[in-house]
Design a protein around this motif. Structure first.
Motif, PDB file in Angstrom:
ATOM      1  N   TRP A 272       0.921  -1.113   0.056  1.00  0.00           N
ATOM      2  CA  TRP A 272      -0.117  -0.022  -0.198  1.00  0.00           C
ATOM      3  C   TRP A 272       0.892   1.265   0.087  1.00  0.00           C
ATOM      4  O   TRP A 272       1.566   1.334   0.764  1.00  0.00           O
ATOM      5  N   VAL A 273       0.727   2.032  -0.900  1.00  0.00           N
ATOM      6  CA  VAL A 273       1.571   3.224  -1.024  1.00  0.00           C
ATOM      7  C   VAL A 273       0.902   4.448  -1.182  1.00  0.00           C
ATOM      8  O   VAL A 273      -0.326   4.789  -1.273  1.00  0.00           O
ATOM      9  N   GLN A 274       1.428   5.301  -0.343  1.00  0.00           N
ATOM     10  CA  GLN A 274       0.978   6.864  -0.166  1.00  0.00           C
ATOM     11  C   GLN A 274       2.072   7.897  -0.765  1.00  0.00           C
ATOM     12  O   GLN A 274       3.189   7.645  -0.038  1.00  0.00           O
ATOM     13  N   GLU A 275       1.726   8.576  -1.573  1.00  0.00           N
ATOM     14  CA  GLU A 275       2.672   9.632  -2.095  1.00  0.00           C
ATOM     15  C   GLU A 275       2.775  10.848  -1.714  1.00  0.00           C
ATOM     16  O   GLU A 275       1.419  11.413  -1.693  1.00  0.00           O
ATOM     17  N   ALA A 302      12.475  21.679  -0.537  1.00  0.00           N
ATOM     18  CA  ALA A 302      11.399  20.971  -0.951  1.00  0.00           C
ATOM     19  C   ALA A 302      11.014  20.075   0.286  1.00  0.00           C
ATOM     20  O   ALA A 302       9.453  20.086   0.607  1.00  0.00           O
ATOM     21  N   HIS A 303      11.653  19.867   1.227  1.00  0.00           N
ATOM     22  CA  HIS A 303      11.193  19.113   2.400  1.00  0.00           C
ATOM     23  C   HIS A 303      10.358  19.988   3.356  1.00  0.00           C
ATOM     24  O   HIS A 303       9.388  19.754   3.913  1.00  0.00           O
ATOM     25  N   GLU A 304      10.893  21.332   3.478  1.00  0.00           N
ATOM     26  CA  GLU A 304      10.270  22.228   4.402  1.00  0.00           C
ATOM     27  C   GLU A 304       8.828  22.745   3.761  1.00  0.00           C
ATOM     28  O   GLU A 304       7.715  22.849   4.519  1.00  0.00           O
ATOM     29  N   SER A 305       8.574  22.876   2.307  1.00  0.00           N
ATOM     30  CA  SER A 305       7.304  22.903   1.762  1.00  0.00           C
ATOM     31  C   SER A 305       6.532  21.885   1.896  1.00  0.00           C
ATOM     32  O   SER A 305       5.316  21.885   2.164  1.00  0.00           O
ATOM     33  N   LEU A 306       6.842  20.520   1.934  1.00  0.00           N
ATOM     34  CA  LEU A 306       6.167  19.408   2.122  1.00  0.00           C
ATOM     35  C   LEU A 306       5.516  19.388   3.425  1.00  0.00           C
ATOM     36  O   LEU A 306       4.238  19.182   3.976  1.00  0.00           O
ATOM     37  N   PRO A 310      -0.378  20.391   5.314  1.00  0.00           N
ATOM     38  CA  PRO A 310      -0.964  19.457   6.225  1.00  0.00           C
ATOM     39  C   PRO A 310      -1.061  18.106   5.836  1.00  0.00           C
ATOM     40  O   PRO A 310      -0.468  17.070   6.529  1.00  0.00           O
ATOM     41  N   GLY A 311      -1.800  17.891   4.600  1.00  0.00           N
ATOM     42  CA  GLY A 311      -1.702  16.394   4.095  1.00  0.00           C
ATOM     43  C   GLY A 311      -0.288  15.819   3.881  1.00  0.00           C
ATOM     44  O   GLY A 311      -0.140  14.761   4.111  1.00  0.00           O
ATOM     45  N   HIS A 312       0.598  16.733   3.355  1.00  0.00           N
ATOM     46  CA  HIS A 312       1.961  15.890   3.150  1.00  0.00           C
ATOM     47  C   HIS A 312       2.522  15.683   4.518  1.00  0.00           C
ATOM     48  O   HIS A 312       3.509  14.718   4.592  1.00  0.00           O
ATOM     49  N   ARG A 313       2.874  16.737   5.362  1.00  0.00           N
ATOM     50  CA  ARG A 313       3.148  16.507   6.586  1.00  0.00           C
ATOM     51  C   ARG A 313       2.666  15.085   7.207  1.00  0.00           C
ATOM     52  O   ARG A 313       3.503  14.433   8.001  1.00  0.00           O
ATOM     53  N   ALA A 314       1.405  15.178   7.204  1.00  0.00           N
ATOM     54  CA  ALA A 314       0.471  13.768   7.801  1.00  0.00           C
ATOM     55  C   ALA A 314       1.231  12.446   7.362  1.00  0.00           C
ATOM     56  O   ALA A 314       1.665  11.391   7.979  1.00  0.00           O
ATOM     57  N   GLU A 397      -4.995  20.359 -12.840  1.00  0.00           N
ATOM     58  CA  GLU A 397      -6.297  20.762 -12.070  1.00  0.00           C
ATOM     59  C   GLU A 397      -6.711  19.446 -10.623  1.00  0.00           C
ATOM     60  O   GLU A 397      -7.507  19.879  -9.865  1.00  0.00           O
ATOM     61  N   THR A 398      -5.916  18.777 -10.570  1.00  0.00           N
ATOM     62  CA  THR A 398      -6.174  17.741  -9.678  1.00  0.00           C
ATOM     63  C   THR A 398      -5.283  18.115  -8.433  1.00  0.00           C
ATOM     64  O   THR A 398      -4.518  18.959  -8.214  1.00  0.00           O
ATOM     65  N   GLU A 399      -5.834  17.421  -7.127  1.00  0.00           N
ATOM     66  CA  GLU A 399      -5.340  18.037  -6.052  1.00  0.00           C
ATOM     67  C   GLU A 399      -4.723  16.651  -5.292  1.00  0.00           C
ATOM     68  O   GLU A 399      -4.112  15.969  -5.953  1.00  0.00           O
ATOM     69  N   SER A 400      -5.291  16.391  -3.979  1.00  0.00           N
ATOM     70  CA  SER A 400      -4.956  15.237  -3.396  1.00  0.00           C
ATOM     71  C   SER A 400      -5.434  13.946  -3.967  1.00  0.00           C
ATOM     72  O   SER A 400      -6.423  13.853  -4.457  1.00  0.00           O
ATOM     73  N   TYR A 401      -4.821  12.953  -3.529  1.00  0.00           N
ATOM     74  CA  TYR A 401      -5.122  11.433  -4.342  1.00  0.00           C
ATOM     75  C   TYR A 401      -5.947  10.750  -3.250  1.00  0.00           C
ATOM     76  O   TYR A 401      -5.503  10.735  -2.146  1.00  0.00           O
ATOM     77  N   SER A 402      -6.971  10.274  -3.640  1.00  0.00           N
ATOM     78  CA  SER A 402      -7.851   8.988  -2.933  1.00  0.00           C
ATOM     79  C   SER A 402      -8.109   8.134  -3.905  1.00  0.00           C
ATOM     80  O   SER A 402      -8.745   8.233  -4.928  1.00  0.00           O
ATOM     81  N   SER A 403      -7.848   6.675  -3.526  1.00  0.00           N
ATOM     82  CA  SER A 403      -8.059   5.787  -4.708  1.00  0.00           C
ATOM     83  C   SER A 403      -9.483   5.768  -4.978  1.00  0.00           C
ATOM     84  O   SER A 403     -10.399   5.816  -3.986  1.00  0.00           O
ATOM     85  N   PRO A 404      -9.865   5.440  -6.075  1.00  0.00           N
ATOM     86  CA  PRO A 404     -11.229   5.492  -6.609  1.00  0.00           C
ATOM     87  C   PRO A 404     -11.848   4.189  -6.343  1.00  0.00           C
ATOM     88  O   PRO A 404     -13.086   3.852  -6.435  1.00  0.00           O
ATOM     89  N   ALA A 405     -10.959   2.821  -5.790  1.00  0.00           N
ATOM     90  CA  ALA A 405     -11.464   1.800  -5.634  1.00  0.00           C
ATOM     91  C   ALA A 405     -12.663   1.551  -4.604  1.00  0.00           C
ATOM     92  O   ALA A 405     -12.536   2.372  -3.541  1.00  0.00           O
TER      93      ALA A 405
END
Length: 458
Positions: A272-275, A302-306, A310-314, A397-405
């Protein structure tokens, strides 16, 4: 009256001469094929694995599921190993087994570092073996063999590691190459291993090491364990970063419409991958790229920006994560610099060969192995329709990713032993991608470990 054989030894030998000759031939064959440098504890690498070779070749062989790592230091002091697989001197790690106790672990692992013919520099080399991770709780130690070939001459070394993170010195050796550039012995090894990052050319190996350090520093500051490097997912991350810099977009999807889970699955991964993704652009008014002259500052930015997102930090600070692969790409013509981070939770290994495609309604057998302290596997089946291609505008135009499954059903699990389990997953009657998801308990937490994807009806 029947004679005993010892009463007529000459007749006995003549009557059984063919048998004695066969024994002699077998003994001679064993002696001729015996390794002159010492006995081999383990068999030769399986034929399916092609090992690079040349003037210098170092091969590590062991048995079992534990993760051992081969390290070789070249005459300049540059160290080649899993997170720095190539060197300026043309040395390269071309085979890396049981990385981080991942899904592709084998009980006949091999690692190999070599310099192509004519490229190995003259000077002194050193070999080490590191016990990186215990993947099998029933095997607290691992015997191993290191095979060294220099200019056609071979030596074999045997040793054992019994403590995780233990780094065992194997041997020093020298190589003579009349065509190589002499190493400046007045330059310290520390200076060679860690050059000043300001003004360096784009160096993904250095950026990987530096960003992994920054990630683990942030995790330790928040009371979390470090994540380990994963070489396989780093390759997947690099491919996505390269497409983002080439096409000039930032997204978790690619031009084929594949999200990070599908891209990882198509490459052969099952975790299971989270990117996380990051893109910067430095260009002049005419569109030409502005050179980046301080890569250390760039990777810190790059690290500080991520971390400020909030989502990338989590994602970076998730306590479930055990491993990460980092991929970098740089397009100097347009000034794009991209980073992709693939985080995963390696607590389960799939130990049988599972097909990546199947027929409608086909039943697939899966056998898994719990790693570390994982318990109580839970298996669910999910489904998504086949992805469709996307253009650059749609990607931007995409934002955060959530699996459509979407959830289909719970799959019963049979626990074959304390660590191994198995189940049968029946595919549906609708074409698409079926996700076999596996959760396990790690301590008091239910952790998503596996996303095994099977393409059906395509």
């Amino acid at each position: 009256m029947r004679r005993k054989w010892w009463e007529s030894p000459v007749k006995f030998i003549c009557d059984h001469l063919w048998f004695l000759l066969l024994i002699i031939i077998l003994v001679v064959a064993v002696l001729l094929t015996h390794n002159l440098w010492g006995p081999r504890l383990f068999p030769e690498p399986i034929p399916a694995i092609v090992l690079g070779t040349g003037d210098v070749q170092v091969t590590l062989v062991w048995e079992g599921y534990n993760d051992l790592d081969l390290h070789v230091i070249d005459p300049s002091g540059e160290e080649i190993f899993f997170s720095h697989p190539t060197s300026i001197s043309s040395g390269q790690l071309d085979v890396d087994s049981n990385g981080g106790c991942g899904s592709n672990i084998t009980n006949s692992p091999v690692e190999n570092i070599f310099w192509p013919t004519g490229d190995a520099p003259s000077g002194e080399y050193s070999i080490y073996v590191v016990f990186f991770q215990q993947c099998d709780e029933n095997a607290p130690s691992s015997e191993f063999e290191v095979r060294l070939k220099v200019s056609g001459e071979e030596q074999v070394f045997h040793n054992t590691v019994s403590t995780v993170s233990e780094k065992v010195f194997i041997a020093d050796f020298s190589n003579e190459n009349p065509n190589s550039t002499p190493v400046d012995e007045n330059v310290s090894s520390a200076a060679v291993e860690t050059p000043s990052p300001a003004g360096l050319d784009f160096d993904p190996a250095y950026l990987s090491e530096r960003m992994l350090q920054l990630i683990n520093e942030s995790r330790k500051e928040n009371g979390l364990s470090e994540v380990s490097w994963d070489n396989f997912s780093a390759g997947v991350a690099e491919d996505h970063s390269r497409e983002m810099t080439t096409e000039g977009y930032i997204s978790h999807w690619d031009l084929q419409g594949y999200g990070p889970d599908v891209r990882y699955g198509l490459a052969g991964g099952v975790e299971w991958v989270q990117e996380n993704v990051y893109l910067s652009a430095y260009y002049y008014e005419n569109g030409g790229g502005v050179p980046i002259d301080d890569w250390d500052a760039e990777v810190i930015q790059a690290h500080e920006s991520l971390m400020n997102s909030p989502g990338h930090r989590a994602n970076i600070l998730s306590p479930d994560h055990s491993h990460v692969g980092l991929g970098f790409a740089y397009n100097p013509g347009d000034g794009y610099f991209a980073v992709a981070q693939e985080f995963m939770n390696k607590y389960v290994a799939i130990v049988n060969d599972v097909p990546h495609s199947a027929d409608l309604n086909e039943e697939i057998f899966v056998q898994g192995k719990l790693l570390d302290s994982a318990t109580n596997p839970l298996v669910n089946l999910f489904y998504e329709s086949f992805p469709t291609a996307m253009d650059k505008q749609a990607l931007m135009e995409t934002e955060s990713y959530s699996s459509p499954a979407e959830f289909v059903e719970v799959i019963p699990v049979e626990e074959d032993s304390d660590q191994e389990f198995s189940f049968n997953a029946k595919m549906g009657d609708t074409p698409g991608i079926y996700h076999v998801m596996i959760w396990v308990d790690v301590g008091d937490t239910s952790t998503h470990a596996i996303d095994l994807q099977i393409w059906v009806g395509n």
